[in-house]
Design a protein around this motif. Structure first.
Motif, PDB file in Angstrom:
ATOM      1  N   ARG A  62       0.830  -1.209   0.000  1.00  0.00           N
ATOM      2  CA  ARG A  62       0.000   0.000   0.000  1.00  0.00           C
ATOM      3  C   ARG A  62       0.866   1.261   0.000  1.00  0.00           C
ATOM      4  O   ARG A  62       0.649   2.191  -0.772  1.00  0.00           O
ATOM      5  CB  ARG A  62      -0.940   0.002   1.205  1.00  0.00           C
ATOM      6  N   LYS A  63       1.871   1.293   0.849  1.00  0.00           N
ATOM      7  CA  LYS A  63       2.748   2.471   0.933  1.00  0.00           C
ATOM      8  C   LYS A  63       3.491   2.709  -0.377  1.00  0.00           C
ATOM      9  O   LYS A  63       3.647   3.859  -0.815  1.00  0.00           O
ATOM     10  CB  LYS A  63       3.739   2.302   2.083  1.00  0.00           C
ATOM     11  N   GLN A  64       3.954   1.641  -1.015  1.00  0.00           N
ATOM     12  CA  GLN A  64       4.661   1.791  -2.293  1.00  0.00           C
ATOM     13  C   GLN A  64       3.713   2.311  -3.381  1.00  0.00           C
ATOM     14  O   GLN A  64       4.095   3.148  -4.191  1.00  0.00           O
ATOM     15  CB  GLN A  64       5.298   0.468  -2.715  1.00  0.00           C
ATOM     16  N   LEU A  65       2.482   1.808  -3.392  1.00  0.00           N
ATOM     17  CA  LEU A  65       1.501   2.277  -4.372  1.00  0.00           C
ATOM     18  C   LEU A  65       1.199   3.761  -4.174  1.00  0.00           C
ATOM     19  O   LEU A  65       1.075   4.515  -5.145  1.00  0.00           O
ATOM     20  CB  LEU A  65       0.200   1.471  -4.265  1.00  0.00           C
ATOM     21  N   GLU A  66       1.077   4.176  -2.929  1.00  0.00           N
ATOM     22  CA  GLU A  66       0.731   5.576  -2.632  1.00  0.00           C
ATOM     23  C   GLU A  66       1.823   6.546  -3.059  1.00  0.00           C
ATOM     24  O   GLU A  66       1.555   7.733  -3.224  1.00  0.00           O
ATOM     25  CB  GLU A  66       0.423   5.731  -1.146  1.00  0.00           C
ATOM     26  N   LYS A  67       3.040   6.082  -3.264  1.00  0.00           N
ATOM     27  CA  LYS A  67       4.142   6.945  -3.698  1.00  0.00           C
ATOM     28  C   LYS A  67       4.088   7.260  -5.188  1.00  0.00           C
ATOM     29  O   LYS A  67       4.735   8.195  -5.660  1.00  0.00           O
ATOM     30  CB  LYS A  67       5.487   6.279  -3.393  1.00  0.00           C
ATOM     31  N   ILE A  68       3.348   6.481  -5.946  1.00  0.00           N
ATOM     32  CA  ILE A  68       3.314   6.642  -7.406  1.00  0.00           C
ATOM     33  C   ILE A  68       2.393   7.813  -7.757  1.00  0.00           C
ATOM     34  O   ILE A  68       1.256   7.889  -7.292  1.00  0.00           O
ATOM     35  CB  ILE A  68       2.843   5.340  -8.083  1.00  0.00           C
ATOM     36  N   LYS A  73      -5.561   7.165  -5.081  1.00  0.00           N
ATOM     37  CA  LYS A  73      -5.916   6.689  -3.749  1.00  0.00           C
ATOM     38  C   LYS A  73      -5.816   5.171  -3.724  1.00  0.00           C
ATOM     39  O   LYS A  73      -6.083   4.510  -4.720  1.00  0.00           O
ATOM     40  CB  LYS A  73      -7.345   7.119  -3.400  1.00  0.00           C
ATOM     41  N   VAL A  74      -5.445   4.630  -2.580  1.00  0.00           N
ATOM     42  CA  VAL A  74      -5.371   3.188  -2.385  1.00  0.00           C
ATOM     43  C   VAL A  74      -6.276   2.821  -1.227  1.00  0.00           C
ATOM     44  O   VAL A  74      -6.269   3.476  -0.183  1.00  0.00           O
ATOM     45  CB  VAL A  74      -3.925   2.728  -2.070  1.00  0.00           C
ATOM     46  N   MET A  75      -7.072   1.763  -1.423  1.00  0.00           N
ATOM     47  CA  MET A  75      -7.933   1.276  -0.353  1.00  0.00           C
ATOM     48  C   MET A  75      -7.538  -0.152  -0.032  1.00  0.00           C
ATOM     49  O   MET A  75      -7.447  -0.993  -0.921  1.00  0.00           O
ATOM     50  CB  MET A  75      -9.403   1.342  -0.757  1.00  0.00           C
ATOM     51  N   ASP A  76      -7.297  -0.394   1.244  1.00  0.00           N
ATOM     52  CA  ASP A  76      -7.005  -1.729   1.750  1.00  0.00           C
ATOM     53  C   ASP A  76      -8.324  -2.284   2.282  1.00  0.00           C
ATOM     54  O   ASP A  76      -8.925  -1.700   3.178  1.00  0.00           O
ATOM     55  CB  ASP A  76      -5.955  -1.616   2.861  1.00  0.00           C
ATOM     56  N   TYR A  77      -8.770  -3.386   1.721  1.00  0.00           N
ATOM     57  CA  TYR A  77     -10.055  -3.954   2.125  1.00  0.00           C
ATOM     58  C   TYR A  77      -9.955  -4.861   3.353  1.00  0.00           C
ATOM     59  O   TYR A  77     -10.938  -5.498   3.720  1.00  0.00           O
ATOM     60  CB  TYR A  77     -10.690  -4.727   0.966  1.00  0.00           C
ATOM     61  N   ARG A  78      -8.781  -4.887   3.982  1.00  0.00           N
ATOM     62  CA  ARG A  78      -8.620  -5.668   5.210  1.00  0.00           C
ATOM     63  C   ARG A  78      -9.616  -5.134   6.245  1.00  0.00           C
ATOM     64  O   ARG A  78      -9.805  -3.938   6.399  1.00  0.00           O
ATOM     65  CB  ARG A  78      -7.178  -5.478   5.694  1.00  0.00           C
ATOM     66  N   ASP A  79     -10.259  -6.034   6.929  1.00  0.00           N
ATOM     67  CA  ASP A  79     -11.251  -5.695   7.956  1.00  0.00           C
ATOM     68  C   ASP A  79     -12.480  -4.975   7.405  1.00  0.00           C
ATOM     69  O   ASP A  79     -13.197  -4.323   8.147  1.00  0.00           O
ATOM     70  CB  ASP A  79     -10.626  -4.856   9.091  1.00  0.00           C
ATOM     71  N   GLN A  80     -12.708  -5.059   6.097  1.00  0.00           N
ATOM     72  CA  GLN A  80     -13.899  -4.472   5.480  1.00  0.00           C
ATOM     73  C   GLN A  80     -14.839  -5.594   5.058  1.00  0.00           C
ATOM     74  O   GLN A  80     -14.396  -6.672   4.670  1.00  0.00           O
ATOM     75  CB  GLN A  80     -13.521  -3.673   4.222  1.00  0.00           C
ATOM     76  N   ASP A  81     -16.112  -5.316   5.122  1.00  0.00           N
ATOM     77  CA  ASP A  81     -17.104  -6.233   4.583  1.00  0.00           C
ATOM     78  C   ASP A  81     -17.174  -5.936   3.088  1.00  0.00           C
ATOM     79  O   ASP A  81     -17.613  -4.853   2.693  1.00  0.00           O
ATOM     80  CB  ASP A  81     -18.459  -6.006   5.265  1.00  0.00           C
ATOM     81  N   ILE A  82     -16.682  -6.873   2.264  1.00  0.00           N
ATOM     82  CA  ILE A  82     -16.615  -6.620   0.827  1.00  0.00           C
ATOM     83  C   ILE A  82     -17.376  -7.681   0.040  1.00  0.00           C
ATOM     84  O   ILE A  82     -17.605  -8.784   0.514  1.00  0.00           O
ATOM     85  CB  ILE A  82     -15.157  -6.555   0.320  1.00  0.00           C
ATOM     86  N   LEU A  83     -17.733  -7.301  -1.151  1.00  0.00           N
ATOM     87  CA  LEU A  83     -18.320  -8.222  -2.118  1.00  0.00           C
ATOM     88  C   LEU A  83     -17.262  -8.433  -3.190  1.00  0.00           C
ATOM     89  O   LEU A  83     -16.779  -7.470  -3.780  1.00  0.00           O
ATOM     90  CB  LEU A  83     -19.581  -7.616  -2.725  1.00  0.00           C
ATOM     91  N   GLU A  84     -16.846  -9.698  -3.399  1.00  0.00           N
ATOM     92  CA  GLU A  84     -15.791 -10.038  -4.353  1.00  0.00           C
ATOM     93  C   GLU A  84     -16.351 -10.941  -5.441  1.00  0.00           C
ATOM     94  O   GLU A  84     -17.185 -11.790  -5.164  1.00  0.00           O
ATOM     95  CB  GLU A  84     -14.661 -10.816  -3.681  1.00  0.00           C
TER      96      GLU A  84
END
Length: 182
Positions: A62-68, A73-84
């Motif tokens: 995530r940190k490396q992506l945010e540098k580009i 914006k980058v969203m980490d879906y960890r601990d999120q209720d997601i539909l995949e």
């Protein structure tokens, strides 16, 4: 190793995907799944990544992506209720078994037969990764002729990553309640 889903809102420009995947590869991060497509605004795309690793690995990605620069914006879906969902097209032989058994299994999995040939059918299926894996395992005895899958796509149920939200500047720090000693 845990699998983590990240989503990046990026500018829709030539070379963005190559830049991102090259950066991740150069740092030895393995992308298990990748899906890219335009968003509600054609000048932006969303890239959904599945990476394996612990929380430290995901934080580094995530940190490396945010540098580009082209990553908005980058969203980490960890601990999120997601539909995949994943999407698969599968061409399976009907020579040995005929169409009826394959059709019956497709119906059970809510898959669609999208093309019929003299010796095969083409089936479309979307759903969670485990559903697609289970369907593939059931189709193997019939003879899989070709198979293609997309990378995973995902949306959080409660949190949004719209282009407009991603473009909003961060809320300025409210200094009205800060006491400054002179």
């Amino acid at each position: 190793m845990m699998k983590h889903v990240l989503s990046a809102m990026v500018m829709n420009q030539p070379g963005v995907l190559a830049h991102i995947s090259g950066m991740l590869a150069s740092r030895a991060f393995n992308i298990e799944s990748l899906a890219v497509g335009e968003t509600e605004r054609p000048d932006f795309s969303r890239i959904t990544f599945v990476v394996a690793g612990d929380n430290k690995v995901v934080d580094q990605v995530r940190k490396q992506l945010e540098k580009i620069v082209t990553v908005v914006k980058v969203m980490d879906y960890r601990d999120q209720d997601i539909l995949e969902r994943d999407l698969m097209l599968l061409k399976v032989s009907t020579v040995e078994s005929g169409l009826s058994k394959v059709k019956e299994l497709a119906e059970i999995f809510r898959a669609k037969i999208v093309d019929v040939g003299q010796s095969h059918v083409m089936i479309e299926l979307s759903g969670p990764e485990r559903k697609i894996d289970a369907f593939i395992d059931l189709m193997r005895p019939f003879g899989i002729l070709e198979l293609v899958r997309t990378g995973r796509i995902a949306l959080a149920r409660e949190v949004s990553l719209s282009v407009e939200d991603a473009l909003k500047p961060p809320t300025p720090y409210d200094t009205s309640e800060v006491e400054i000693e002179v």
